[in-house]
Design a protein around this motif. Structure first.
Motif, PDB file in Angstrom:
ATOM      1  N   ARG A  74      18.619  -3.973  24.839  1.00 36.12           N
ATOM      2  CA  ARG A  74      18.513  -3.625  23.556  1.00 36.12           C
ATOM      3  C   ARG A  74      17.258  -2.994  22.868  1.00 36.12           C
ATOM      4  O   ARG A  74      17.187  -1.822  22.033  1.00 36.12           O
ATOM      5  CB  ARG A  74      18.284  -4.456  22.772  1.00 36.12           C
ATOM      6  N   SER A  75      16.497  -2.732  24.088  1.00 40.44           N
ATOM      7  CA  SER A  75      15.050  -2.192  23.381  1.00 40.44           C
ATOM      8  C   SER A  75      14.938  -0.887  23.510  1.00 40.44           C
ATOM      9  O   SER A  75      13.726  -0.354  23.624  1.00 40.44           O
ATOM     10  CB  SER A  75      13.337  -2.707  24.291  1.00 40.44           C
ATOM     11  N   TYR A  77      17.892   0.927  22.763  1.00 33.54           N
ATOM     12  CA  TYR A  77      18.538   2.165  21.857  1.00 33.54           C
ATOM     13  C   TYR A  77      17.424   1.797  20.051  1.00 33.54           C
ATOM     14  O   TYR A  77      16.643   1.414  19.934  1.00 33.54           O
ATOM     15  CB  TYR A  77      19.374   1.112  20.658  1.00 33.54           C
ATOM     16  N   SER A  78      18.234   2.847  19.879  1.00 30.76           N
ATOM     17  CA  SER A  78      17.779   3.767  18.688  1.00 30.76           C
ATOM     18  C   SER A  78      19.224   4.257  17.542  1.00 30.76           C
ATOM     19  O   SER A  78      19.143   5.062  17.675  1.00 30.76           O
ATOM     20  CB  SER A  78      16.731   5.210  18.266  1.00 30.76           C
ATOM     21  N   ASN A  79      19.641   3.369  16.924  1.00 31.24           N
ATOM     22  CA  ASN A  79      20.093   2.742  16.432  1.00 31.24           C
ATOM     23  C   ASN A  79      21.404   3.154  17.559  1.00 31.24           C
ATOM     24  O   ASN A  79      21.605   2.054  18.031  1.00 31.24           O
ATOM     25  CB  ASN A  79      20.518   3.932  15.197  1.00 31.24           C
ATOM     26  N   LYS A  80      21.839   4.961  17.551  1.00 31.57           N
ATOM     27  CA  LYS A  80      23.256   4.902  17.768  1.00 31.57           C
ATOM     28  C   LYS A  80      22.451   5.590  19.307  1.00 31.57           C
ATOM     29  O   LYS A  80      23.369   5.487  20.700  1.00 31.57           O
ATOM     30  CB  LYS A  80      24.651   5.923  17.144  1.00 31.57           C
ATOM     31  N   ARG A  81      21.427   6.055  19.778  1.00 32.68           N
ATOM     32  CA  ARG A  81      21.317   6.375  20.405  1.00 32.68           C
ATOM     33  C   ARG A  81      20.193   5.492  21.612  1.00 32.68           C
ATOM     34  O   ARG A  81      19.812   4.736  21.343  1.00 32.68           O
ATOM     35  CB  ARG A  81      20.237   7.699  20.237  1.00 32.68           C
ATOM     36  N   GLU A  83      17.526   5.884  24.162  1.00 28.26           N
ATOM     37  CA  GLU A  83      16.615   6.359  24.791  1.00 28.26           C
ATOM     38  C   GLU A  83      15.874   6.204  26.095  1.00 28.26           C
ATOM     39  O   GLU A  83      14.555   5.048  25.597  1.00 28.26           O
ATOM     40  CB  GLU A  83      15.511   7.109  23.223  1.00 28.26           C
ATOM     41  N   PRO A  89      18.499  11.408  26.276  1.00 26.85           N
ATOM     42  CA  PRO A  89      19.203  10.499  25.682  1.00 26.85           C
ATOM     43  C   PRO A  89      20.635  10.382  25.267  1.00 26.85           C
ATOM     44  O   PRO A  89      21.015  11.464  26.074  1.00 26.85           O
ATOM     45  CB  PRO A  89      18.706  11.597  24.247  1.00 26.85           C
ATOM     46  N   GLY A  95      25.827   2.277  19.171  1.00 31.09           N
ATOM     47  CA  GLY A  95      24.679   1.669  18.522  1.00 31.09           C
ATOM     48  C   GLY A  95      24.208   0.454  18.961  1.00 31.09           C
ATOM     49  O   GLY A  95      25.035  -0.166  19.645  1.00 31.09           O
ATOM     50  N   VAL A  96      23.878  -0.024  18.275  1.00 31.94           N
ATOM     51  CA  VAL A  96      22.617  -1.054  18.507  1.00 31.94           C
ATOM     52  C   VAL A  96      23.776  -1.931  18.028  1.00 31.94           C
ATOM     53  O   VAL A  96      23.176  -4.015  18.798  1.00 31.94           O
ATOM     54  CB  VAL A  96      21.141  -1.439  18.447  1.00 31.94           C
TER      55      VAL A  96
END
Length: 237
Positions: A74-75, A77-81, A83, A89, A95-96
């Motif tokens: 989870r760390s 994730y940025s919304n649905k990305r 990275e 990406p 996403g999350v």
């Protein structure tokens, strides 16, 4: 008569596309009993294929602890990305939200028994993996339109005998695309982004399954694929 259950779940294209990059493995600093590594002594699986069974047994016997791996994922994730340092990406469907749902589900899941490797189920899984490695196709349909039922019945005497006498067998199939690393494969299937039924997670945690075959191969489009065939069979290593 026991009802025949086909537990395979489809893998959506966005999840396939999301799996092209090789994911970094988090450090495994958790203590897991060696008894979960049920495939360690077989000679017909690669180390990564053995590792998939080991990872599934970790989830099955202690889903709450395994949720810690999902928290690490989870760390990134940025919304649905997704990275990750040094990697392209990845765009997911949910996403999350799918990650959080997976964490909550594992924290509530009950432990179940271990999966043991089965040579004949491995042959069934390998048949589909080899076909897709050559053709670049995806999904659960193999050469000449074969289904998971066809492939398992071809190799598993126990299943052929049971079908012949009118009994049903519980079986299923998971396919992961993008990575050859055991933890990446299992984490991807547990999160099950874009699959409303979370069928891949259901298969991993299903108490009715006691054996599995695993086949990892290359894929022309997604770099790697992993086919896992599950069943409840009389155990034969």
């Amino acid at each position: 008569m026991k009802q025949l259950i086909f537990a395979a779940a489809a893998l959506p294209l966005l999840l396939l596309a999301a799996s092209v990059s090789c994911r970094a493995q988090p450090d495994d600093d958790m203590a897991w009993p060696d008894s979960l590594n049920t495939a360690k002594d077989v000679d017909y699986l690669t180390e990564d294929e053995k590792g998939v069974i080991y990872e599934m047994n970790k989830v099955r016997t202690n889903p709450k602890l395994y949720a810690e791996y999902i928290k690490r994922e989870r760390s990134f994730y940025s919304n649905k990305r997704i990275e990750k340092p040094g990697q392209i990406p990845i765009l997911t469907q949910e996403g999350v939200a799918a990650v959080d749902e997976c964490i909550a589900a594992l924290q509530k899941a009950l432990p179940t028994g271990v999966i043991r490797p089965n040579r004949n189920l491995g042959k069934a899984a390998q048949l589909l993996a080899k076909y897709q490695s050559k053709t670049g196709k995806t999904g659960h349909t193999g050469s000449n339109g074969s289904t998971v039922s066809d492939r398992i019945k071809r190799y598993c005497t126990e299943m052929n005998d049971n079908f012949g006498y009118g009994y049903g067998i519980t079986f299923g199939e998971n396919i992961s695309y993008g990575s050859s690393k055991p933890q990446d494969i299992v984490v991807q299937l547990l999160i099950d982004d874009g699959v409303p039924s979370r069928g891949h997670r259901v298969n991993i945690l299903k108490p009715d399954f006691n054996t599995a075959g695993v086949a990892i191969d290359t894929h022309p489009r997604y770099r790697h694929l992993c086919v896992i065939d599950y069943a409840f069979l009389v155990y034969k290593p």
